[in-house]
Design an enzyme around this catalytic site. Sequence first.
Site, PDB file in Angstrom:
ATOM      1  N   HIS A 170       0.779  -1.169   0.051  1.00 36.29           N
ATOM      2  CA  HIS A 170      -0.030   0.015   0.250  1.00 36.29           C
ATOM      3  C   HIS A 170       0.879   1.196   0.147  1.00 36.29           C
ATOM      4  O   HIS A 170       0.125   2.864  -0.203  1.00 36.29           O
ATOM      5  CB  HIS A 170      -1.225  -0.261   0.966  1.00 36.29           C
ATOM      6  CG  HIS A 170      -1.739  -1.202   0.627  1.00 36.29           C
ATOM      7  ND1 HIS A 170      -2.332  -0.828   0.189  1.00 36.29           N
ATOM      8  CD2 HIS A 170      -2.393  -2.127   2.244  1.00 36.29           C
ATOM      9  CE1 HIS A 170      -3.315  -1.714   0.639  1.00 36.29           C
ATOM     10  NE2 HIS A 170      -3.178  -3.085   1.452  1.00 36.29           N
ATOM     11  N   ASP A 206      -1.796 -10.974  -2.736  1.00 35.30           N
ATOM     12  CA  ASP A 206      -2.632 -10.252  -1.257  1.00 35.30           C
ATOM     13  C   ASP A 206      -4.101  -9.956  -1.158  1.00 35.30           C
ATOM     14  O   ASP A 206      -4.748  -9.218  -2.785  1.00 35.30           O
ATOM     15  CB  ASP A 206      -2.122  -8.725  -0.434  1.00 35.30           C
ATOM     16  CG  ASP A 206      -2.450  -7.921   0.566  1.00 35.30           C
ATOM     17  OD1 ASP A 206      -1.846  -8.793   1.340  1.00 35.30           O
ATOM     18  OD2 ASP A 206      -4.073  -8.237   0.557  1.00 35.30           O
ATOM     19  N   HIS A 208      -6.198  -7.493  -0.564  1.00 33.70           N
ATOM     20  CA  HIS A 208      -6.049  -6.098  -0.913  1.00 33.70           C
ATOM     21  C   HIS A 208      -4.867  -5.692  -2.457  1.00 33.70           C
ATOM     22  O   HIS A 208      -4.781  -5.521  -2.469  1.00 33.70           O
ATOM     23  CB  HIS A 208      -5.006  -5.032  -0.131  1.00 33.70           C
ATOM     24  CG  HIS A 208      -5.871  -5.632   1.427  1.00 33.70           C
ATOM     25  ND1 HIS A 208      -5.929  -6.202   2.259  1.00 33.70           N
ATOM     26  CD2 HIS A 208      -7.667  -5.116   2.142  1.00 33.70           C
ATOM     27  CE1 HIS A 208      -6.455  -6.817   3.643  1.00 33.70           C
ATOM     28  NE2 HIS A 208      -7.785  -5.331   3.349  1.00 33.70           N
ATOM     29  N   ASP A 295      -4.376 -12.739   3.349  1.00 33.90           N
ATOM     30  CA  ASP A 295      -6.617 -12.131   3.505  1.00 33.90           C
ATOM     31  C   ASP A 295      -7.407 -12.357   2.911  1.00 33.90           C
ATOM     32  O   ASP A 295      -8.242 -12.302   2.984  1.00 33.90           O
ATOM     33  CB  ASP A 295      -6.443 -10.415   3.990  1.00 33.90           C
ATOM     34  CG  ASP A 295      -4.635 -10.245   3.610  1.00 33.90           C
ATOM     35  OD1 ASP A 295      -4.388 -10.640   1.885  1.00 33.90           O
ATOM     36  OD2 ASP A 295      -4.839  -8.781   3.514  1.00 33.90           O
TER      37      ASP A 295
HETATM   38  C1  SP5 Z   1      -0.921  -5.200   4.313  1.00 39.89           C
HETATM   39  C2  SP5 Z   1      -2.346  -4.822   4.413  1.00 39.89           C
HETATM   40  O1  SP5 Z   1      -3.142  -6.380   4.030  1.00 39.89           O
HETATM   41  N1  SP5 Z   1      -3.227  -3.999   4.450  1.00 39.89           N
HETATM   42  C3  SP5 Z   1      -4.048  -3.715   4.735  1.00 39.89           C
HETATM   43  C4  SP5 Z   1      -5.143  -2.767   5.092  1.00 39.89           C
HETATM   44  C5  SP5 Z   1      -6.250  -2.988   5.562  1.00 39.89           C
HETATM   45  N2  SP5 Z   1      -6.629  -1.439   6.282  1.00 39.89           N
HETATM   46  C6  SP5 Z   1      -8.212  -1.025   6.125  1.00 39.89           C
HETATM   47  C7  SP5 Z   1      -8.666  -2.392   7.423  1.00 39.89           C
HETATM   48  C8  SP5 Z   1     -10.159  -2.788   7.808  1.00 39.89           C
HETATM   49  C9  SP5 Z   1     -10.045  -3.164   9.136  1.00 39.89           C
HETATM   50  N3  SP5 Z   1     -11.707  -3.514   9.101  1.00 39.89           N
HETATM   51  C10 SP5 Z   1     -12.012  -3.854  10.369  1.00 39.89           C
HETATM   52  C11 SP5 Z   1     -12.890  -4.523  10.313  1.00 39.89           C
HETATM   53  C12 SP5 Z   1     -13.337  -5.703  10.957  1.00 39.89           C
HETATM   54  N4  SP5 Z   1     -14.691  -6.716  10.426  1.00 39.89           N
HETATM   55 ZN    ZN Z   2      -3.865  -7.378   2.721  1.00 44.38          ZN
END
Ligand code: SP5
Ligand code: ZN
Length: 354
Positions: A170, A206, A208, A295
């Site tokens: 990111h 990944d 994301h 993830d």
């Molecule tokens: C490297 C990587 O996988 N980065 C991911 C960044 C995600 N950031 C947003 C996280 C949002 C967390 N949401 C929690 C939801 C609970 N159900």
């Molecule tokens: Zn991720």
Amino acid sequence: MKAVTTEHHRAHDVRDEVYLGVPIPAHEVVQRAGIIKGALVADGGFDLVEPTEHGELPILAVHDRGLLRFLEEAWGEVRRQAIGRQSLVADTYPSLAMFEGMSREAIAKLREPAAIGGRAGWWGLDSSNPIVPGTYEAARWAVDVALTAVDLVLGGERTVYGLCRPPGHHAARSMAAGYCFFNNAAIAAEAIVRATGERVAILDVDYHHGNGTQQIFWRRGDVLYASIHGDPMRVYPFFLGHADEVGEGDGVGMNVNLPLPAEAGDELYLEALDRALEAINATPGSIVVVSLGFDTYRDDPIGDFALTRAAYAEAGRRVAALGRRLVILQEGGYHLPSLGKNAVAWLRGVEPVG
Ligand code: SP5
Ligand code: ZN
């Protein structure tokens, strides 16, 4: 298979992240790397290697010097400004709309503020990415893990795994984001381009979208970026990752985004992987950098895909079938009980023995 790991990641000891304005337990935690390393050791087929220091130059080939300086200075500034906190999270970010109607010249005059909260907003994207006292140290070592993996592959290893933590995909040229500070995979890819003169492909699996990697190579004809991820209409990083983002200038056609719906399972995922692999096959070059995330797993607390462990073994096999050398770098994956087994399944898919 050689695996580059270090204990220096422990310095980045994050306890909370901010989600929709509320502190929640952090997902990107110290235990992640220990779990993966423990699984590699238990498997017995991995030769663990310590990283060597590579200095600032390979980072500055990809990132703005201001980002590096901010991350280096951030914690000292928090102390100097007597902000009594365990972690630094910005509350004010420069939105595009703030500058609407301003000319290029006026926009060029925008400047980094002096207050640390403003600096964190200037160099950041989101509130889920706290900076703690050891963040800079750990982030520098994560880059060294990636660059040591590159050295080993350039030295003749066929496949090397780098257990990077914090992750990187990111992070853009001038921006930390989403648990990432320096873009380990982009720094690795740039180092390979410079060392070999060949084109390099980055395969990002990944959950994301790797907005940072896309941004860094957006106009580059010599680096292919192919990513499979949750549709940004629904999930972080929200504003990039659509299929119609194909690159510009020399980079047209060298950015391949494959967004998938919620509940995507093994079959849909492996179909998307085949499309990414086709794009890589169509690009000359002998080395692929993999941004590896788990993830996508069915039980991951952030992702909404439904992959099983069998898909990781199969994904590893299909990536190995490219017949290219691989620099495999760890990104996300937050379901701690499965993380080690999933990593071993993927890497064993690539190299079944030894
Ligand atoms: C490297 C990587 O996988 N980065 C991911 C960044 C995600 N950031 C947003 C996280 C949002 C967390 N949401 C929690 C939801 C609970 N159900
Ligand atoms: Zn991720």
